[in-house]
Design an enzyme around this catalytic site. Structure first.
Site, mmCIF file in Angstrom:
data_model
loop_
_atom_site.group_PDB
_atom_site.id
_atom_site.type_symbol
_atom_site.label_atom_id
_atom_site.label_comp_id
_atom_site.label_asym_id
_atom_site.label_seq_id
_atom_site.Cartn_x
_atom_site.Cartn_y
_atom_site.Cartn_z
ATOM 1 C CB VAL A 1 21.972 -1.411 26.398
ATOM 2 C CG1 VAL A 1 22.149 -2.559 27.382
ATOM 3 C CG2 VAL A 1 21.563 -1.904 25.013
ATOM 4 C CG ASN B 1 24.486 -10.860 23.682
ATOM 5 O OD1 ASN B 1 24.936 -11.548 22.766
ATOM 6 N ND2 ASN B 1 23.198 -10.887 24.022
ATOM 7 C CB SER C 1 27.983 -9.064 13.470
ATOM 8 O OG SER C 1 27.489 -9.700 12.312
ATOM 9 C CE1 TYR D 1 22.940 -6.500 13.843
ATOM 10 C CE2 TYR D 1 24.599 -7.304 12.314
ATOM 11 C CZ TYR D 1 23.860 -7.465 13.482
ATOM 12 O OH TYR D 1 24.043 -8.588 14.255
ATOM 13 C CB ALA E 1 27.627 1.830 10.372
ATOM 14 C CE LYS F 1 26.059 -6.404 15.990
ATOM 15 N NZ LYS F 1 26.014 -6.717 17.426
ATOM 16 C CB ILE G 1 24.090 -17.637 15.864
ATOM 17 C CG1 ILE G 1 25.571 -17.220 15.639
ATOM 18 C CG2 ILE G 1 23.943 -18.510 17.111
ATOM 19 C CD1 ILE G 1 26.565 -18.350 15.486
HETATM 20 P P1 NAI Z 1 18.225 -12.337 19.988
HETATM 21 O O1 NAI Z 1 17.220 -11.492 19.296
HETATM 22 O O2 NAI Z 1 17.898 -13.759 20.254
HETATM 23 O O3 NAI Z 1 18.675 -11.654 21.360
HETATM 24 C C1 NAI Z 1 18.966 -10.285 21.445
HETATM 25 C C2 NAI Z 1 18.473 -9.767 22.778
HETATM 26 O O4 NAI Z 1 18.836 -8.381 22.864
HETATM 27 C C3 NAI Z 1 16.946 -9.858 22.932
HETATM 28 O O5 NAI Z 1 16.602 -10.538 24.133
HETATM 29 C C4 NAI Z 1 16.508 -8.404 22.970
HETATM 30 O O6 NAI Z 1 15.383 -8.156 23.791
HETATM 31 C C5 NAI Z 1 17.761 -7.725 23.492
HETATM 32 N N1 NAI Z 1 17.761 -6.287 23.212
HETATM 33 C C6 NAI Z 1 17.445 -5.667 22.052
HETATM 34 N N2 NAI Z 1 17.508 -4.343 22.216
HETATM 35 C C7 NAI Z 1 17.875 -4.131 23.500
HETATM 36 C C8 NAI Z 1 18.079 -2.967 24.271
HETATM 37 N N3 NAI Z 1 17.941 -1.735 23.761
HETATM 38 N N4 NAI Z 1 18.449 -3.120 25.565
HETATM 39 C C9 NAI Z 1 18.599 -4.355 26.098
HETATM 40 N N5 NAI Z 1 18.396 -5.482 25.421
HETATM 41 C C10 NAI Z 1 18.023 -5.365 24.135
HETATM 42 O O7 NAI Z 1 19.514 -12.214 19.074
HETATM 43 P P2 NAI Z 1 20.988 -12.819 19.178
HETATM 44 O O8 NAI Z 1 21.275 -13.348 17.843
HETATM 45 O O9 NAI Z 1 21.174 -13.684 20.340
HETATM 46 O O10 NAI Z 1 21.820 -11.475 19.345
HETATM 47 C C11 NAI Z 1 22.886 -11.329 20.284
HETATM 48 C C12 NAI Z 1 23.968 -10.483 19.652
HETATM 49 O O11 NAI Z 1 24.588 -11.218 18.598
HETATM 50 C C13 NAI Z 1 23.470 -9.187 19.013
HETATM 51 O O12 NAI Z 1 24.385 -8.149 19.294
HETATM 52 C C14 NAI Z 1 23.472 -9.515 17.535
HETATM 53 O O13 NAI Z 1 23.611 -8.352 16.762
HETATM 54 C C15 NAI Z 1 24.678 -10.414 17.444
HETATM 55 N N6 NAI Z 1 24.749 -11.271 16.275
HETATM 56 C C16 NAI Z 1 23.761 -12.174 15.966
HETATM 57 C C17 NAI Z 1 23.929 -13.026 14.880
HETATM 58 C C18 NAI Z 1 22.916 -14.112 14.546
HETATM 59 O O14 NAI Z 1 23.045 -14.729 13.485
HETATM 60 N N7 NAI Z 1 21.952 -14.393 15.370
HETATM 61 C C19 NAI Z 1 25.112 -12.955 14.017
HETATM 62 C C20 NAI Z 1 26.076 -11.975 14.445
HETATM 63 C C21 NAI Z 1 25.885 -11.179 15.519
#
Ligand code: NAI
Length: 261
Positions: free
Chosen positions: A72, A98, A152, A165, A167, A169, A198
């Site tokens: 993305v 996401n 987030s 991060y 900034a 979010k 999470i």
């Molecule tokens: P995760 O690491 O399990 O999944 C994130 C996915 O995004 C991965 O599969 C990764 O390959 C993909 N990704 C990373 N850069 C990418 C790119 N340039 N293009 C396409 N895909 C890409 O992490 P999670 O926790 O499921 O993250 C999902 C969203 O939730 C993110 O935006 C994260 O910032 C947000 N978030 C996560 C929290 C947590 O505690 N896990 C808390 C608050 C927000």
């Protein structure tokens, strides 16, 4: 009195694009939407990782998922892949922005700071508006177009050492409001979920004992959340029945933002 209006609580037959769907919340969302009968475009950096999630979904008996490699942060790829998805499924109704990357970096991190900043903003903010603009021609044709941005609790407050991060979010929170206002006249809703801690790939490296201490001290529910618990909020916002919710910023954080002490 006007008769009761039964609004639809089904995404069956609708097409959803989910970015970053190979892991964590994106993967849980892909599973849930497929179970609910949606056609799901599973997108992530790597085609094999997308195909693995599609295989899980198909093995569970839900056939309408396909994998699409999409970085993305690559503006040119977004236009091409979104058009491919629309052609493949015959439209787009739901976009879930996401994908994200952990971006901790102290302010005196030297040259790395700029690299981490640029990646955070490209992946978690610029990408969101590009995905929206690329999907708009098809969203405009849907009778229940939904955009859900995953920000987030770091978009509502700040953990030390996390400025790139925070900034990015915080930008997603503002972008959500701006898009909601601009697209409201077309009936397209735009909402934002702010997850708290999470259990996903992003937090997998945090030691279990540290997780337990953090959750006990900071959340009302005293635990980390499951990715499925966030996916269900995403599904709620994607329903045709959620037609009067737009510009909302919704924490799914076990009560982290509510708790002072
Ligand atoms: P995760 O690491 O399990 O999944 C994130 C996915 O995004 C991965 O599969 C990764 O390959 C993909 N990704 C990373 N850069 C990418 C790119 N340039 N293009 C396409 N895909 C890409 O992490 P999670 O926790 O499921 O993250 C999902 C969203 O939730 C993110 O935006 C994260 O910032 C947000 N978030 C996560 C929290 C947590 O505690 N896990 C808390 C608050 C927000």
């Amino acid at each position: 009195m006007a008769p009761y209006q039964p609004l639809s609580r089904s995404v069956a037959g609708r097409t959803a694009i989910i970015t970053g769907a190979a892991s964590g919340m994106g993967r849980a969302t892909a599973h849930l939407f497929a179970r609910e009968g949606a056609q799901v475009a599973v997108t992530d950096l790597d085609q094999a990782a997308c195909d693995a999630v599609v295989a899980e979904i198909v093995d569970a008996g839900f056939a309408a998922a396909r994998g699409f490699a999409l970085d993305v942060s690559d503006g040119a790829a977004i236009g091409r892949v979104v058009a491919d998805i629309a052609a493949s499924f015959g439209g787009i109704d739901i976009l879930v922005n996401n994908a994200g990357v952990s971006s901790f970096c102290p302010l005196d991190g030297g040259q790395d700071y700029d690299v981490i900043w640029d990646r955070a903003v490209a992946t978690m903010l610029t990408a969101h508006q590009r995905m929206v603009r690329a999907a708009l021609p098809w969203l405009r044709k849907s009778d229940a177009a939904r955009i859900i941005n995953i920000a987030s609790t770091e978009g509502l407050g700040a953990t030390p050492g996390n400025t790139p991060y925070v900034a990015a979010k915080s930008g997603v929170v503002g972008l959500t409001r701006g898009l909601a206002v601009d697209l409201g006249k077309e009936g397209i809703t735009v909402n934002c979920i702010c997850p708290g801690p999470i259990l996903t790939g992003m937090t997998a490296k945090v030691d279990d004992a540290d997780k337990a201490v953090f959750a006990r001290r900071r959340t009302a529910l005293r635990r980390y959340g499951l990715p499925e618990e966030v996916a269900h909020m995403t599904l709620n916002l994607a329903l045709p029945a959620s037609s009067y919710v737009t510009g909302a910023i919704i924490p799914v954080d076990g009560g982290l933002m509510a708790r002072n002490a």
